[in-house]
Write a protein that holds these residues in place. Structure first.
Motif, mmCIF file in Angstrom:
data_model
loop_
_atom_site.group_PDB
_atom_site.id
_atom_site.type_symbol
_atom_site.label_atom_id
_atom_site.label_comp_id
_atom_site.label_asym_id
_atom_site.label_seq_id
_atom_site.Cartn_x
_atom_site.Cartn_y
_atom_site.Cartn_z
ATOM 1 N N UNK A 152 0.847 -1.210 0.000
ATOM 2 C CA UNK A 152 0.000 0.000 0.000
ATOM 3 C C UNK A 152 0.867 1.239 0.000
ATOM 4 N N UNK A 153 1.943 1.262 0.837
ATOM 5 C CA UNK A 153 2.834 2.414 0.923
ATOM 6 C C UNK A 153 3.550 2.630 -0.416
ATOM 7 N N UNK A 154 4.068 1.543 -1.040
ATOM 8 C CA UNK A 154 4.845 1.648 -2.292
ATOM 9 C C UNK A 154 3.976 2.109 -3.465
ATOM 10 N N UNK A 155 2.712 1.699 -3.499
ATOM 11 C CA UNK A 155 1.834 2.105 -4.596
ATOM 12 C C UNK A 155 1.632 3.610 -4.603
ATOM 13 N N UNK A 156 1.527 4.275 -3.461
ATOM 14 C CA UNK A 156 1.346 5.723 -3.404
ATOM 15 C C UNK A 156 2.561 6.457 -3.946
ATOM 16 N N UNK A 157 3.772 6.039 -3.517
ATOM 17 C CA UNK A 157 4.991 6.699 -3.994
ATOM 18 C C UNK A 157 5.183 6.477 -5.493
ATOM 19 N N UNK A 158 4.889 5.296 -5.991
ATOM 20 C CA UNK A 158 5.086 4.984 -7.416
ATOM 21 C C UNK A 158 4.145 5.799 -8.279
ATOM 22 N N UNK A 159 2.931 6.047 -7.841
ATOM 23 C CA UNK A 159 1.982 6.788 -8.644
ATOM 24 C C UNK A 159 2.479 8.228 -8.842
ATOM 25 N N UNK A 160 3.043 8.846 -7.797
ATOM 26 C CA UNK A 160 3.553 10.209 -7.919
ATOM 27 C C UNK A 160 4.730 10.273 -8.899
ATOM 28 N N UNK A 161 5.618 9.316 -8.814
ATOM 29 C CA UNK A 161 6.797 9.322 -9.673
ATOM 30 C C UNK A 161 6.434 9.122 -11.136
ATOM 31 N N UNK A 162 5.465 8.247 -11.424
ATOM 32 C CA UNK A 162 5.042 7.992 -12.806
ATOM 33 C C UNK A 162 4.389 9.225 -13.413
ATOM 34 N N UNK A 163 3.656 10.025 -12.620
ATOM 35 C CA UNK A 163 3.040 11.255 -13.141
ATOM 36 C C UNK A 163 4.112 12.246 -13.562
ATOM 37 N N UNK A 164 5.173 12.392 -12.752
ATOM 38 C CA UNK A 164 6.237 13.341 -13.082
ATOM 39 C C UNK A 164 6.973 12.907 -14.358
ATOM 40 N N UNK A 165 7.229 11.615 -14.500
ATOM 41 C CA UNK A 165 7.916 11.120 -15.697
ATOM 42 C C UNK A 165 7.061 11.341 -16.941
ATOM 43 N N UNK A 166 5.749 11.224 -16.874
ATOM 44 C CA UNK A 166 4.871 11.432 -18.015
ATOM 45 C C UNK A 166 4.916 12.863 -18.499
ATOM 46 N N UNK A 167 4.925 13.818 -17.558
ATOM 47 C CA UNK A 167 4.982 15.232 -17.946
ATOM 48 C C UNK A 167 6.291 15.536 -18.675
ATOM 49 N N UNK A 168 7.410 15.001 -18.142
ATOM 50 C CA UNK A 168 8.708 15.256 -18.765
ATOM 51 C C UNK A 168 8.770 14.634 -20.178
ATOM 52 N N UNK A 169 8.190 13.447 -20.347
ATOM 53 C CA UNK A 169 8.231 12.757 -21.639
ATOM 54 C C UNK A 169 7.431 13.541 -22.681
ATOM 55 N N UNK A 170 6.281 14.064 -22.315
ATOM 56 C CA UNK A 170 5.480 14.815 -23.275
ATOM 57 C C UNK A 170 6.215 16.056 -23.763
ATOM 58 N N UNK A 171 6.933 16.734 -22.855
ATOM 59 C CA UNK A 171 7.667 17.934 -23.258
ATOM 60 C C UNK A 171 8.773 17.595 -24.262
ATOM 61 N N UNK A 172 9.513 16.479 -23.992
ATOM 62 C CA UNK A 172 10.614 16.102 -24.881
ATOM 63 C C UNK A 172 10.102 15.654 -26.244
ATOM 64 N N UNK A 173 8.974 14.960 -26.271
ATOM 65 C CA UNK A 173 8.446 14.486 -27.542
ATOM 66 C C UNK A 173 7.952 15.653 -28.398
ATOM 67 N N UNK A 174 7.505 16.732 -27.747
ATOM 68 C CA UNK A 174 7.101 17.904 -28.511
ATOM 69 C C UNK A 174 8.311 18.538 -29.194
ATOM 70 N N UNK A 175 9.459 18.577 -28.477
ATOM 71 C CA UNK A 175 10.684 19.113 -29.077
ATOM 72 C C UNK A 175 11.140 18.215 -30.240
ATOM 73 N N UNK A 176 11.049 16.912 -30.004
ATOM 74 C CA UNK A 176 11.485 15.961 -31.050
ATOM 75 C C UNK A 176 10.639 16.101 -32.308
ATOM 76 N N UNK A 177 9.337 16.443 -32.155
ATOM 77 C CA UNK A 177 8.473 16.587 -33.310
ATOM 78 C C UNK A 177 8.897 17.719 -34.216
ATOM 79 N N UNK A 178 9.544 18.741 -33.621
ATOM 80 C CA UNK A 178 9.972 19.873 -34.428
ATOM 81 C C UNK A 178 11.182 19.510 -35.314
#
Length: 817
Positions: free
Chosen positions: A321-347
């Motif tokens: 239960x404890x690990x699932x909460x921490x993992x969910x926060x980390x995955x959200x941050x990685x998703x935001x960073x990936x979307x920004x980089x893919x936008x640059x790559x599209x250019x």
């Protein structure tokens, strides 16, 4: 054999086909064949022997019998034999310097015999006539070379010559010595047969019949004994089986007494069976008690394992239960960073580092290529028809060497044809000269043959006239008056003339062979010359066709360059092609420069939009930025995968513990049910046996005790079975069985003795039959030998002296006359 029709061609002087109808010639009886020497009278007889046997007696080799210049020899002969009409045909041809059989057949009444070769044909003719080639020419034709000698001999010498001609010498002294040896051989054989018959004098039909009567008596006694032995056989087998069972029972009883220390009885067997039954039930009760204790121990262990697994599962769920909460926060941050980089790559989609590098390299290469290219000259016609002009030049370039080769071959063939015509003319002159010599040789041979025949006739007439006297009939004309008898010619050497004639014939044959070879050579040369002239005509046509093709190619060229030589046209085309190629390279370089400018504008917009310091667009700079973006995206992807794998690990461990708790819980329930069933089984067995559970150990025997009782029980059962089997045989005791066996043995001994005597009698009969057969055979052979000896002695008397030989010669000569 009666001849009917003969046809042949190519034999000696008969170049054209000849056919003789003997049926028409013999309508009035006998007929004769007359003509001068060399006219071909003997050739008719040679044609008959060739058709029948494939041979000619007057020549050593069949090739010498062919007509000069002829390539084949054939003959067809029809004759009547009995009531059947036969026809035989042969044909030989010159091939490869020799003669080969080309065709043949033998028919009877129009139906041909199935023959596989010339050897089979020769054998069939010999079997049909009953004569070989040598026998045929001796019995049917009087050899021509021996006739003059025959006319000059005295009567006794004529008989000797006739014996030689008819091959009757074997009927003189050789036959007498052969018959005399045969008489001596038959006399010795008759004496030997008489001695052997004397040794068989005691052999008779009466002795043989007495032995056969004794044999029949012994066979009847054997038949009677075999029937009696057959009746005793079953009793004897029963006695053998009884004694065998009796010995086996005694052995089993002795083993039983040694095992238990007391003799065997039916009561002892029942006691052993009851004791073993109680032992087995007690052992079954002990086994049920041991099973109950084992199940109780396993149940306690399973309950302890279930408690531990339940506690471990609760702790794991809290950590997850404890690990699932921490993992969910980390995955959200990685998703935001990936979307920004893919936008640059599209250019960067409009830019390709490989493409930029290729364009830069291509521009540099094209610039260097332009520096080294010749300027050439512009073509005097539209550029699009230059490939057509090049194609016309290639076709012309291919035709010119062929035209030159055709001209060279035509010149060589013309020289060869001129030489061949000269050689053929020389060969014709040589052949004409040799043919003239051949005609002269033929005239010389004909002249010598006529002279030889004339002299031979004069000598024969003089020989016949030498013994004539007035009043004696002439053997030729039959007249008794001889006003002018023939006289021997003076200074005549007939043998020398015959030798000279043989030499001329040899030269004539050599001339014929030379002419035949030269004619074949001339035919081959004529065929070769015709082939070369045909090939020359073909080459001339091909050369004219090539020249016409070159003229057509020039007509297809543009008008301004139509009269330029082919070699110069090739140089001009290369200059035009160089000019066009330089123009194409310059256009391509400008197009590449335009494309690079467009990409540079896109790159400036991307760099300035990221807030970075602008660097000119190069392949290295573009690859550096692409690698940086791709590396960051891969790191994000790896981090997301690691978090998800850790989360999946917690879930997998939770599922494994849940399965373990479920499995252990099920095993605990099963062991509880098994324990209840084991307790019920112990209680039930105790009531059935009638003893408490604690008393089972006392009734259960040890392994050695149980094995001892089981062995004794098995022995007891076998003894009972043996007793039952003995009673079923119907024999009282062992003494009764022994008496049956002794009676059977006595009868067998008596049968063996009579069979031995029977064999002796049979051997004596066989010997008597063989010796009697031999005696009768010898008597027949001696009678036959005596009869043959009588005939041979009579023949020996007839053959003494030469009376028999003179009789045979006279008989043969009368047949000739």
């Amino acid at each position: 054999m009666r001849p009917l029709k003969l046809a042949f061609q190519g034999l000696h002087s008969f170049r054209d086909p000849v056919e003789i109808d003997f049926v028409r010639l013999t309508e009035s009886g006998f007929f004769g064949i007359f003509g001068p020497t060399g006219a071909g009278k003997s050739t008719i007889l040679d044609a008959i022997t060739f058709a029948l046997f494939g041979r000619v007696d007057r020549t050593s080799a069949l090739a010498d019998s062919l007509t000069t210049g002829a390539d084949a020899l054939w003959a067809r002969f029809a004759f009547r034999l009995g009531d059947d009409v036969y026809e035989v045909y042969r044909r030989v041809e010159r091939r490869g310097g020799g003669l080969v059989s080309a065709d043949f057949y033998l028919s009877r009444n129009g139906d041909r015999f199935p023959l596989e070769g010339v050897v089979r044909l020769n054998r069939a003719v010999e079997e049909l006539l009953g004569l070989s080639f040598e026998q045929f020419i001796t019995a049917v034709f009087l050899p021509q070379g021996k006739f003059a000698r025959f006319l000059k001999l005295r009567p006794a010498e004529r008989r000797t010559l006739l014996a030689e001609i008819f091959r009757l010498e074997r009927f003189g002294e050789p036959l007498y010595q052969s018959v005399r040896g045969k008489v001596q051989e038959l006399t010795a054989s008759e004496e030997s047969l008489s001695r052997e018959l004397a040794a068989l004098e005691e052999v008779s039909r009466e002795a043989l019949e007495a032995a056969r009567a004794e044999l029949r008596a012994l066979e009847e006694r054997i038949h009677s004994l075999r029937e009696e032995i057959g009746r005793l056989e079953e009793r004897r087998r029963a006695a053998d089986e009884f004694l065998k069972l009796f010995a086996e029972k005694e052995n089993l009883a002795s083993r039983f007494a040694r095992l238990l220390g007391r003799p065997w009885s039916e009561d002892t067997r029942s006691e052993i069976e009851e004791r073993l039954r109680l032992c087995e039930r007690a052992r079954e009760l002990l086994g049920a008690q041991e099973e109950r204790e084992r199940v109780a121990r396993e149940l306690e262990e399973a309950r302890e394992e279930l408690a531990a697994a339940t506690e471990e599962l609760g702790e794991l769920r809290r950590k997850k239960t404890v690990f699932e909460g921490e993992a969910r926060k980390k995955l959200d941050a990685l998703g935001s960073r990936e979307r920004a980089l893919r936008e640059v790559k599209g250019r960067f989609a409009g830019l390709d580092a490989e493409r930029v590098g290729e364009l830069e390299e291509r521009v540099r290469k094209l610039a260097a290529e332009l520096e080294g290219m010749p300027r050439g000259e512009p073509p005097p016609f539209p550029a699009e028809i230059l490939p057509e002009v090049e194609g016309i030049l290639r076709e012309a370039t291919a035709l010119v060497p062929r035209l030159e080769e055709f001209s060279k071959q035509v010149a060589e063939l013309e020289r060869e044809i001129a030489a061949a015509r000269e050689g053929l003319s020389q060969l014709g002159r040589e052949l004409e000269e040799r043919e003239r010599e051949h005609r002269e040789l033929e005239r010389a041979v004909s002249k010598r043959e006529e002279e030889f025949e004339r002299l031979r006739r004069e000598l024969a007439a003089a020989e016949l006239a030498r013994d004539l006297s007035e009043g004696m009939p002439c053997p030729v004309c039959g007249s008794t008056h001889h006003p002018a008898p023939a006289a021997f010619p003076e200074e005549v050497d007939l043998r020398a003339l015959e030798t000279e004639l043989g030499e001329l014939r040899k030269k004539l044959r050599e001339a014929r062979e030379f002419i035949s070879a030269k004619r074949s050579e001339r035919t081959l040369a004529e065929r070769t010359l015709a082939e070369r002239e045909r090939k020359l005509a073909e080459l001339r046509e091909q050369r004219a066709s090539s020249e016409e093709g070159l003229s057509g190619l020039r007509a297809r060229l543009p008008e301004g360059i139509r009269f330029i030589p082919w070699e110069e046209l090739g140089e001009r085309i290369r200059a035009w092609r160089a000019y066009l190629e330089r123009e194409r390279v310059a256009r391509e370089r400008e197009e590449l420069r335009t494309e690079l400018g467009r990409l540079e504008r896109i790159w400036r917009e991307i760099v300035e939009g990221l807030g970075e310091i602008y660097r000119p667009l190069t392949q290295e700079a573009l690859k550096e930025w692409e690698a940086k973006v791709e590396g960051e995206l891969r790191r994000i992807e790896e981090e997301r995968g690691r978090v998800e794998r850790n989360l999946e690990g917690f879930r997998e461990r939770e599922r494994a513990l849940e399965r373990r708790v479920s499995e252990v819980s099920g095993r605990v329930g099963e062991l509880e049910r098994n324990l209840e069933a084991a307790e019920r089984k112990v209680e039930l067995l105790s009531r059935e046996i009638g003893i408490p559970p604690e008393g089972a150990a006392a009734l259960a025997l040890t392994t050695s005790q149980r094995e001892l009782l089981e062995e004794a029980l098995e022995l007891s059962r076998e003894i009972a079975a043996k007793s039952e089997a003995m009673a079923s045989l119907g024999i009282a005791d062992a003494g009764d069985a022994e008496e049956i066996r002794e009676t059977y043995a006595r009868k067998q001994e008596e049968l063996g003795e009579i069979q031995r005597r029977l064999g002796e009698v049979q051997e004596r009969i066989r010997s008597l039959e063989e010796r009697l057969t031999r005696k009768e055979k010898l008597e027949r052979e001696r009678a036959k030998v005596r009869e043959e000896l009588r005939l041979q002695r009579e023949l020996e008397g007839l053959l003494r002296g030469k009376a028999f030989l003179e009789y045979l010669v006279g008989s043969q000569f009368e047949r000739i006359l």
